[in-house]
Design an enzyme around this catalytic site. Structure first.
Site, PDB file in Angstrom:
ATOM      1  N   LYS A 129       0.868  -1.173   0.000  1.00  0.00           N
ATOM      2  CA  LYS A 129       0.000   0.000   0.000  1.00  0.00           C
ATOM      3  C   LYS A 129       0.905   1.222   0.000  1.00  0.00           C
ATOM      4  O   LYS A 129       1.464   1.601   1.031  1.00  0.00           O
ATOM      5  CB  LYS A 129      -0.924   0.001   1.212  1.00  0.00           C
ATOM      6  CG  LYS A 129      -1.909   1.139   1.195  1.00  0.00           C
ATOM      7  CD  LYS A 129      -2.965   0.967   2.274  1.00  0.00           C
ATOM      8  CE  LYS A 129      -4.017   2.045   2.235  1.00  0.00           C
ATOM      9  NZ  LYS A 129      -3.537   3.409   2.165  1.00  0.00           N
ATOM     10  N   ASP A 131       2.256   4.857   0.157  1.00  0.00           N
ATOM     11  CA  ASP A 131       1.776   6.003   0.917  1.00  0.00           C
ATOM     12  C   ASP A 131       1.988   7.266   0.091  1.00  0.00           C
ATOM     13  O   ASP A 131       2.956   7.991   0.265  1.00  0.00           O
ATOM     14  CB  ASP A 131       2.530   6.087   2.251  1.00  0.00           C
ATOM     15  CG  ASP A 131       1.814   6.989   3.226  1.00  0.00           C
ATOM     16  OD1 ASP A 131       0.684   7.409   2.932  1.00  0.00           O
ATOM     17  OD2 ASP A 131       2.396   7.272   4.290  1.00  0.00           O
ATOM     18  N   TYR A 239      -2.178   0.534 -10.174  1.00  0.00           N
ATOM     19  CA  TYR A 239      -2.718  -0.630  -9.463  1.00  0.00           C
ATOM     20  C   TYR A 239      -4.171  -0.993  -9.730  1.00  0.00           C
ATOM     21  O   TYR A 239      -4.662  -1.966  -9.170  1.00  0.00           O
ATOM     22  CB  TYR A 239      -2.498  -0.493  -7.964  1.00  0.00           C
ATOM     23  CG  TYR A 239      -3.001   0.813  -7.358  1.00  0.00           C
ATOM     24  CD1 TYR A 239      -4.337   1.174  -7.417  1.00  0.00           C
ATOM     25  CD2 TYR A 239      -2.113   1.650  -6.700  1.00  0.00           C
ATOM     26  CE1 TYR A 239      -4.780   2.352  -6.857  1.00  0.00           C
ATOM     27  CE2 TYR A 239      -2.552   2.840  -6.129  1.00  0.00           C
ATOM     28  CZ  TYR A 239      -3.883   3.175  -6.218  1.00  0.00           C
ATOM     29  OH  TYR A 239      -4.317   4.340  -5.667  1.00  0.00           O
ATOM     30  N   LYS A 327      -3.381  -2.154   7.470  1.00  0.00           N
ATOM     31  CA  LYS A 327      -2.470  -1.105   7.929  1.00  0.00           C
ATOM     32  C   LYS A 327      -1.432  -1.670   8.887  1.00  0.00           C
ATOM     33  O   LYS A 327      -1.745  -2.509   9.722  1.00  0.00           O
ATOM     34  CB  LYS A 327      -3.287  -0.019   8.657  1.00  0.00           C
ATOM     35  CG  LYS A 327      -4.216   0.762   7.762  1.00  0.00           C
ATOM     36  CD  LYS A 327      -3.408   1.607   6.804  1.00  0.00           C
ATOM     37  CE  LYS A 327      -4.157   2.756   6.205  1.00  0.00           C
ATOM     38  NZ  LYS A 327      -4.509   3.834   7.075  1.00  0.00           N
ATOM     39  N   CYS A 421       0.123  34.432  29.173  1.00  0.00           N
ATOM     40  CA  CYS A 421       0.500  34.037  27.813  1.00  0.00           C
ATOM     41  C   CYS A 421       2.012  34.188  27.615  1.00  0.00           C
ATOM     42  O   CYS A 421       2.570  35.246  27.915  1.00  0.00           O
ATOM     43  CB  CYS A 421      -0.246  34.905  26.797  1.00  0.00           C
ATOM     44  SG  CYS A 421       0.321  34.635  25.108  1.00  0.00           S
ATOM     45  N   CYS A 424       2.513  37.300  25.016  1.00  0.00           N
ATOM     46  CA  CYS A 424       2.161  38.698  25.264  1.00  0.00           C
ATOM     47  C   CYS A 424       1.943  39.004  26.745  1.00  0.00           C
ATOM     48  O   CYS A 424       1.696  40.147  27.107  1.00  0.00           O
ATOM     49  CB  CYS A 424       0.917  39.086  24.460  1.00  0.00           C
ATOM     50  SG  CYS A 424      -0.588  38.320  25.065  1.00  0.00           S
ATOM     51  N   CYS A 439      -5.259  32.307  25.787  1.00  0.00           N
ATOM     52  CA  CYS A 439      -4.786  33.663  26.049  1.00  0.00           C
ATOM     53  C   CYS A 439      -5.893  34.641  25.668  1.00  0.00           C
ATOM     54  O   CYS A 439      -6.492  34.512  24.602  1.00  0.00           O
ATOM     55  CB  CYS A 439      -3.546  33.943  25.201  1.00  0.00           C
ATOM     56  SG  CYS A 439      -3.190  35.696  25.018  1.00  0.00           S
ATOM     57  N   CYS A 444      -2.255  39.907  21.053  1.00  0.00           N
ATOM     58  CA  CYS A 444      -1.207  38.895  21.225  1.00  0.00           C
ATOM     59  C   CYS A 444      -0.551  38.607  19.877  1.00  0.00           C
ATOM     60  O   CYS A 444      -1.229  38.248  18.916  1.00  0.00           O
ATOM     61  CB  CYS A 444      -1.823  37.627  21.794  1.00  0.00           C
ATOM     62  SG  CYS A 444      -0.670  36.255  21.852  1.00  0.00           S
TER      63      CYS A 444
HETATM   64  S1  IVH Z   1      -6.677  -0.112  -4.774  1.00  0.00           S
HETATM   65  C1  IVH Z   1     -11.116   0.200  -4.945  1.00  0.00           C
HETATM   66  N1  IVH Z   1      -4.104  -0.607  -4.487  1.00  0.00           N
HETATM   67  O1  IVH Z   1      -4.895   3.431  -0.729  1.00  0.00           O
HETATM   68  C2  IVH Z   1      -9.657   0.078  -4.978  1.00  0.00           C
HETATM   69  N2  IVH Z   1      -4.971   1.361  -3.484  1.00  0.00           N
HETATM   70  O2  IVH Z   1      -7.002   3.345   1.308  1.00  0.00           O
HETATM   71  C3  IVH Z   1      -8.976   1.311  -4.553  1.00  0.00           C
HETATM   72  N3  IVH Z   1      -3.300   2.736  -2.344  1.00  0.00           N
HETATM   73  O3  IVH Z   1      -7.169   5.535  -2.374  1.00  0.00           O
HETATM   74  C4  IVH Z   1      -7.557   1.359  -4.453  1.00  0.00           C
HETATM   75  N4  IVH Z   1      -1.562   1.462  -2.784  1.00  0.00           N
HETATM   76  O4  IVH Z   1      -4.648   5.906  -2.759  1.00  0.00           O
HETATM   77  C5  IVH Z   1      -5.115   0.225  -4.202  1.00  0.00           C
HETATM   78  N5  IVH Z   1      -1.861  -1.163  -4.346  1.00  0.00           N
HETATM   79  C6  IVH Z   1      -2.856  -0.326  -4.069  1.00  0.00           C
HETATM   80  C7  IVH Z   1      -2.654   0.856  -3.329  1.00  0.00           C
HETATM   81  C8  IVH Z   1      -3.753   1.672  -3.053  1.00  0.00           C
HETATM   82  C9  IVH Z   1      -1.975   2.576  -2.201  1.00  0.00           C
HETATM   83  C10 IVH Z   1      -4.082   3.868  -1.782  1.00  0.00           C
HETATM   84  C11 IVH Z   1      -5.000   4.549  -2.753  1.00  0.00           C
HETATM   85  C12 IVH Z   1      -6.382   4.402  -2.172  1.00  0.00           C
HETATM   86  C13 IVH Z   1      -6.076   4.183  -0.730  1.00  0.00           C
HETATM   87  C14 IVH Z   1      -7.208   3.438  -0.054  1.00  0.00           C
END
Ligand code: IVH
Length: 680
Positions: A129, A131, A239, A327, A421, A424, A439, A444
């Site tokens: 996933k 970021d 993706y 996560k 504060c 000030c 404050c 301020c």
């Molecule tokens: S699939 C319906 N694949 O995660 C499918 N999302 O929490 C939607 N993201 O909005 C997304 N890596 O910005 C998918 N390999 C991955 C991903 C991914 C990061 C993000 C994406 C999405 C968010 C969802």
């Protein structure tokens, strides 16, 4: 070998062919470098080819095509991003935070829904996933034509110019079976390396550094000037498909493979597994590898591989049932709390901030963390000199989680809430029912600084160029004491500013001037009335039509406005009763800050029609629906009555739907509503 322009043309009298050849070579080397991490030529050899192509194109401009590597940074700066509607809404994902949740929320639920036990049909795709930020790319006849941000999932912003600067992304798809239309989603991100370099540069220039790679990527993607984006080496992994015409895929696995063959960057770490335990193992494996990857990931995404099963499962509450985001736990580190600083916000709230011995948490150095308020500090018994556990979760400000009390030696010192504060010296109060210490000083400096920053910010007056550094200089030179003073500034005032040439000063003055005629809702928000956020400000603008009307209002009248309760109403009245605020507003008026009234479309196709939205909307957001209705002259109201004309019911609609049925009001499904909007 150095090529002169003459050599180039002499050696290649057939410039058109050479140009084509160079483009193929350059795109090939881009792919080797950015996607495969396996460059075949040196940077200088690459530059040589690039220069040759530029020279030929300069000589024969008729040979320039949109997909030429020289055209990645072609566009001029834009004033605003155009809105782009997504062909298929961009959904978000439900989260799982541990392996039990992965089993329950994904596998068990899917098997129940499909009436399947373990089946060879049910395989999963596991993906890192990333970021970063989700975007949608549109390739028409193989050519990249539009790229947009996710926005609210239904409508995003056109960032085509900026996306074109990503060198690992093909401007034209190659290979067999390239479809007529390919909408493809992916995540734009910054590598840790690029992130560190950008921050280094910013520090050297005295600019504030980005808190994390995601923020830096977001800031870079939303640059109005593509040349700035080009200087920030963004990357992307694709993706998911959107609409596709002219090709079919049976699974996510096949889709990613084919996309990669067309030249699109796909994360090589994706893996297909044949049962949920494989997905759980992948999740742990990735969490273990997380620190050694060259980019940030915040979890894994598991998707049902078969597109047929994905369709059968469908989606619920704006998230598909066939996928889940797993996560990772937040990252923590131990360090010393060296001091407790006090920070005064726009509304006078004084927040304790921990000054920490700098500690690195996965690539980001953390030296400050919020302590939220004195109640929390007391509950966690945080003292100066303590060893503390600090956590960095996603893009939230680092926080002190707990004290390692075993490490105490008796020299630690608790810090009581301040009596006055720190900026000030005014008395501070703690309002009954609130945790905040505030404050009460009208002049301020911290409050003034923060309120000017808020006034200029994007959701408010959106004054481009009036950043933190400029505001600080304006205040320290005594040029500005209230937001009204901003409109008195002249070019001469900027003469002695650091890093502010004539051009920047002129741009800033133009932006200030332009902001005078901003939308009323933004202006009300910009004034910084306590409890009045962007949404409330918009409601107020619509209900009152002008600031003059709002200034005269009463608590009773305000509470009849949608979404406004007693506390907010009181806060608004108190704000306008304050003489200092009145003086600033009057001055602003004198300088011509005269926000336009949002006039409702009169005589629009839905003029006078009242809509109620209920249940979970999956095809569009409420904001989108409201805007569409209002643009056509209709109203969106909160509750169903005899005056309601339409009730638009999403999933799991409850009492409002029942009431609508009782009253015989027209009930629309989401698709019917969209049809209604489209009728001429
Ligand atoms: S699939 C319906 N694949 O995660 C499918 N999302 O929490 C939607 N993201 O909005 C997304 N890596 O910005 C998918 N390999 C991955 C991903 C991914 C990061 C993000 C994406 C999405 C968010 C969802």
């Amino acid at each position: 070998m150095q090529l002169s322009l003459l050599d180039t043309v002499e050696q290649h009298p057939n410039a058109a062919n050479r140009v084509k050849e160079l483009r193929l070579q350059l795109e090939h080397h881009n792919r080797q470098y950015y996607q495969r991490d396996a460059p075949e030529i040196s940077d200088s050899e690459y530059d040589e080819l690039f220069r040759e192509l530029t020279a030929l194109e300069d000589q024969c401009p008729e040979l320039i095509t949109q997909d030429s590597p020289t055209q990645r940074v072609g566009g001029a700066p834009v004033a605003r991003f155009r809105a782009v509607a997504h062909g298929v809404p961009m959904l978000s994902l439900e989260n799982a935070f541990n392996e039990e949740e992965i089993r329950a929320k994904l596998d068990a639920r899917i098997k129940k829904e499909l009436g399947l036990a373990d089946s060879p049909l049910l395989t999963y795709m596991c993906e890192p996933k990333m970021d970063g930020l989700a975007v949608e790319l549109v390739y028409e006849q193989g050519l990249l034509t539009v790229a947009s941000t996710r926005g609210d999932g239904v409508t995003g912003e056109d960032v085509t110019q900026n996306i074109r600067t990503i060198r690992g992304l093909p401007l034209r798809l190659t290979g067999e079976g390239v479809p007529g239309l390919l909408e493809i989603r992916g995540e734009v991100y910054l590598s840790l390396d690029a992130f560190q370099k950008i921050n280094q540069g910013r520090e050297e220039n005295g600019e504030p550094s980005f808190a994390n790679p995601r923020n830096a990527a977001a800031g870079s993607l939303r640059q109005l000037d593509p040349r700035i984006t080009a200087s920030r080496p963004l990357s992307i992994y694709c993706y998911a498909p959107g609409r596709v015409e002219g090709a079919t895929f049976s699974s996510q696995y096949e889709f990613l493979n084919v996309a990669s063959r067309w030249g699109l960057p796909v994360n090589p770490m994706v893996r297909r597994v044949d049962c949920v335990e494989g997905a759980v193992a992948y999740y742990h494996e990735m969490n273990g590898m997380r620190e050694s990857l060259p980019y940030e990931i915040d979890g894994t995404v598991i998707k049902v591989d078969s597109f047929q099963l994905q369709r059968e499962l469908g989606e619920k509450s704006r998230a598909p049932l066939w996928a889940i985001a797993c996560k990772f736990p937040p990252r923590q580190a131990e360090t010393q709390l060296e001091n407790i600083l006090l920070s005064v916000g726009r509304t006078g709230v004084i927040t304790p901030v921990a000054q920490l011995k700098p500690v690195e948490i996965s690539g980001v150095t953390v030296s400050r963390a919020t302590l939220h308020n004195w109640d929390e500090m007391a509950a966690k018994d945080i003292r100066i000199g303590d060893t503390v556990v600090v956590e960095r979760a996603g893009d939230v400000i680092p926080a002190v989680v707990r004290v390692v009390t075993e490490r105490r030696n008796g020299s630690e010192r608790a810090v009581p809430p301040p009596q006055s504060c720190p900026e000030c010296g005014s008395a501070v109060v703690r309002i009954a029912g609130e945790v905040a210490v505030r404050c009460m000083g009208i002049s301020c400096p911290s409050q003034i600084r923060e309120s000017i920053k808020h006034f200029a910010s994007r959701g408010a007056m959106d004054i481009e160029g009036l950043g933190d550094k400029v505001i600080e200089q304006l205040l320290s030179l005594g040029l500005v004491r209230t937001v009204a003073d901003l409109y008195r500034l002249t070019k001469d005032d900027f003469m002695c500013f650091e890093r502010m040439g004539d051009k920047l000063a002129a741009n800033l003055l133009a932006a200030l001037n332009a902001s005078k005629s901003c939308d009323l809702g933004r202006y009300i928000f910009a004034l910084g009335i306590r409890h009045v956020g962007e949404r409330t400000a918009k409601s107020l603008a619509q209900a009152y039509g002008s600031l003059a009307n709002l200034e005269k209002t009463t608590v009773e009248e305000l509470t009849s406005v949608r979404d406004i309760g007693a506390t907010v109403a009181q806060s608004i009245v108190t704000f306008f009763n304050n003489q200092n605020n009145q003086a600033v507003i009057n001055q602003l008026r004198e300088y011509g800050v005269d926000p336009t009234v949002v006039v409702k479309t009169v005589g629009g196709r839905l003029s006078g029609r009242n809509f109620v939205f209920t249940g979970t909307l999956t095809r569009f957001t409420r904001d989108f629906a409201r805007k569409q209705v209002e643009d056509l002259g209709g109203n969106v109201v909160g509750s169903v009555s005899r005056k309601t004309d339409y009730v638009v019911a999403g999933e799991e609609a409850g009492s409002k739907l029942l009431k609508a049925r009782e009253l015989g009001i027209t009930i629309l499904g989401e698709d019917e509503f969209l049809n209604l909007l489209e009728q001429q």
